[in-house]
Structure formats: structure tokens, C-alpha cells
Scaffold this motif. Structure first.
Motif: not given
Length: 320
Positions: A87-96, A199-203, A210-218
Motif C-alpha cells: 500500500r502507499g503511492a510512494r511505495t508503488w512509485m519505487h516499485l515501478a 528506497t524500499l529496504a525499510g518498507s 513487494l516482489t509481486g507488486g514489482q513484477l505486476l508493474l513490470a
């Protein structure tokens, strides 16, 4: 070659898929050595599967299919473990950004590279990721201090790269474009690792989430790009399609889950050693199954690359 997640692990070493070590609480059913061998085989054969995939489909189509199948595997794993997306727009931006640097970009570059270079050479180029990571971390990460051993490993590794490429022959017979693309792909991984670490180490989200979201955005990125630069295939090439499906489900989905379990059980140092088996398996697969050939400089240079990469992972001795 891989999917990656946010992690506090060292930036210079994860697996060929870029997956940073991350523990997952699960009780293993198989001995970690068997899972380690399976992971080495899966990632080693990934370069052969890319080669086969590009024989029937455009590089972007290969990458899109790979990401889609890999995302599906992680979606099933998340459903089984009852985990949701971050969750969180900032997290999704970094995951993108992470999805682009660690998945969409390198996967596409390797697919384009293997249009003109053997899968064996692509696998060896992938082994340079720890070298690039070491060089970049010395500049970008203050906590990574250079030591004589690590700097020597860096120099030795790049000497191995020059040997693989036949520098003393003026790079005769080398496909410069394809090789450059493969080396850029291997460089993209440590760039992405450094970004993730910053950017994401402290999430608070889980590594799987996180990996699921990352692959989804990729996957979404490739879904936009692919129609713009490719046309629909005129026929259904079954063999290449099966190769893409295996590449995604095994090399991009299942492999990430297997690596997490290994790292959780035996630690990141042992888990990262899979990197040194991948080019050997990739070369063997290309030679035995695709009929690719090697000159003497390729295996010799690859051995030097791996030796240098291993030295870059030597931790400095603590004093006091």
C-alpha cells in the motif's frame, strides 16, 4: 536473470534474476542442497529458453510473456499465504522504477541480445553483474568500503571479460551490438539493487508482497510497450511459446520463491553462490541442446570472471 525484491542484503551479489535475498517463514520439504541445484539449473537454462522464445516471437513479446507467467506464479503464492499487495503511492512509485531496472529492462535487453549472440555468451555476460555491482557500490554506498582483495577481484573480473570478448584479437568475430546489450542488462541489475536498497529496504510490506507488486508493474510496462513496437505474430509457434511459459513460471516465478527459502535457511552468502553455477549450466545447455560452439577464450575468460566476482564478495575483516 530474475525478479527482485526490496532487501537489506548486500547489493553486489544476488542471483542472475536480480532477486535480492529475503527470508520467508516456511518449513522446507526438500534439503536446501537439492533446491540449490534446482535453482542453478532453472536459471542456467533461462538463457536457452530466451533463445528458443525469440525464434518464434519478438523480444518484447518474449519478455511480456515471461513477466506475465512469473507474475501469475507469485499471485498464486500470495493467495496461498494470504498476503496482499503493498500500500502507499510512494511505495508503488519505487516499485515501478525497480520493476523497470530489475525486470522489464534487463529481460528485454537479454532477449534482444540473443537475436545475434549465443545463449552461452549471454549467460557469461550475466555473470558480470557482481562486478558491476561492486564498482557501483563503491561510489553509491558509503558503507561499502574498498579493500585490496575486492579491488583486485574487480580488476581480475574485467580482465576475464576482455578475455571472453577476445580483446587481443581486436574483438574479431564478436557481435558488438548483441554483446553490449547483454552487458547492459547485467549492469541494470546492480543499478536496480542500489535503488531498491536506498528506497524500499525499510518498507513494512513483506518481501513476497513487494516482489509481486514489482513484477505486476513490470508486466504492465511491457504490456504498454509491446504493442507499440511489435505486431501480432502471424502464427502460433508452440515450441517458443512453451519456452516462454517455462521461462516465466520457473525462471521468474518459482525460482524467486525457491531462492527465498534457501536464503532463509542457510543465509545470503551461501544463497548467492548460485550466481557462479549459472554461466556453467548456460554454456553446457547451449552447447549440448542448441549446438552452439565456444572458442578456448570463452570458458577461460568465464572462469576468470567468476574468480574475480568471488573476490569482490570477500568481506573485510573486522578489527577490534
Amino acid at each position: 536473470m530474475s525478479s527482485v525484491t526490496a532487501s537489506t542484503a548486500p547489493v553486489t551479489a544476488p542471483g542472475p534474476e536480480g532477486s535480492a535475498p529475503a527470508p520467508v517463514p516456511a518449513r522446507p520439504r526438500l534439503d536446501w542442497r537439492l533446491r540449490f541445484a534446482a535453482l542453478s539449473l532453472i536459471w542456467g537454462f533461462s538463457f536457452l529458453l530466451i533463445k528458443v522464445g525469440t525464434q518464434g516471437y519478438a523480444p518484447f513479446q518474449v519478455t511480456l510473456g515471461r513477466l506475465a507467467f512469473g507474475t501469475a506464479v507469485l499471485a498464486v503464492a500470495m493467495a496461498v499465504r494470504r498476503e496482499g499487495l503493498p500500500r502507499g503511492a510512494r511505495t508503488w512509485m519505487h516499485l515501478a522504477v525497480a520493476g523497470f531496472l530489475l525486470n522489464a529492462l534487463p529481460f528485454s535487453l537479454f532477449a534482444f541480445a540473443e537475436l545475434t549472440i549465443p545463449s552461452t555468451l549471454a549467460g557469461i555476460c550475466n555473470a558480470t553483474s557482481p562486478l558491476w555491482g561492486m564498482a557501483l557500490s563503491l561510489v553509491a554506498l558509503r558503507e561499502d568500503r574498498p579493500t585490496r582483495v575486492r579491488v583486485a577481484g574487480l580488476g581480475l573480473g574485467f580482465l576475464g571479460v576482455l578475455t571472453v570478448l577476445g580483446a587481443w584479437q581486436g574483438f574479431h568475430g564478436l557481435d558488438a551490438r548483441g554483446t553490449a546489450l547483454a552487458l547492459l542488462a547485467s549492469l541494470s541489475y546492480p543499478v536496480g539493487w542500489i535503488y531498491v536498497r536506498r528506497t524500499l529496504a525499510g518498507s513494512s510490506a513483506s518481501h513476497l508482497s513487494l516482489t509481486g507488486g514489482q513484477l505486476l508493474l513490470a508486466t504492465a510496462q511491457l504490456a504498454v510497450v509491446t504493442p507499440l513496437f511489435t505486431s501480432a505474430p502471424s502464427s502460433l509457434a508452440v515450441g517458443p511459446l512453451l519456452a516462454i511459459a517455462a521461462l516465466g513460471t520457473l525462471g521468474t516465478g518459482l525460482a524467486v520463491l525457491v531462492q527465498y527459502g534457501i536464503v532463509a535457511e542457510v543465509g545470503p552468502t551461501t544463497g548467492q553462490m548460485v550466481t557462479y553455477f549459472v554461466p556453467v549450466i548456460a554454456a553446457a545447455a547451449g552447447i549440448l541442446l542448441l549446438g552452439e560452439t565456444l572458442t578456448w577464450s570463452t570458458p577461460v575468460g568465464a572462469a576468470v570472471v567468476l574468480a574475480g566476482a568471488a573476490l569482490t564478495q570477500v568481506k573485510p575483516k573486522r578489527t577490534g
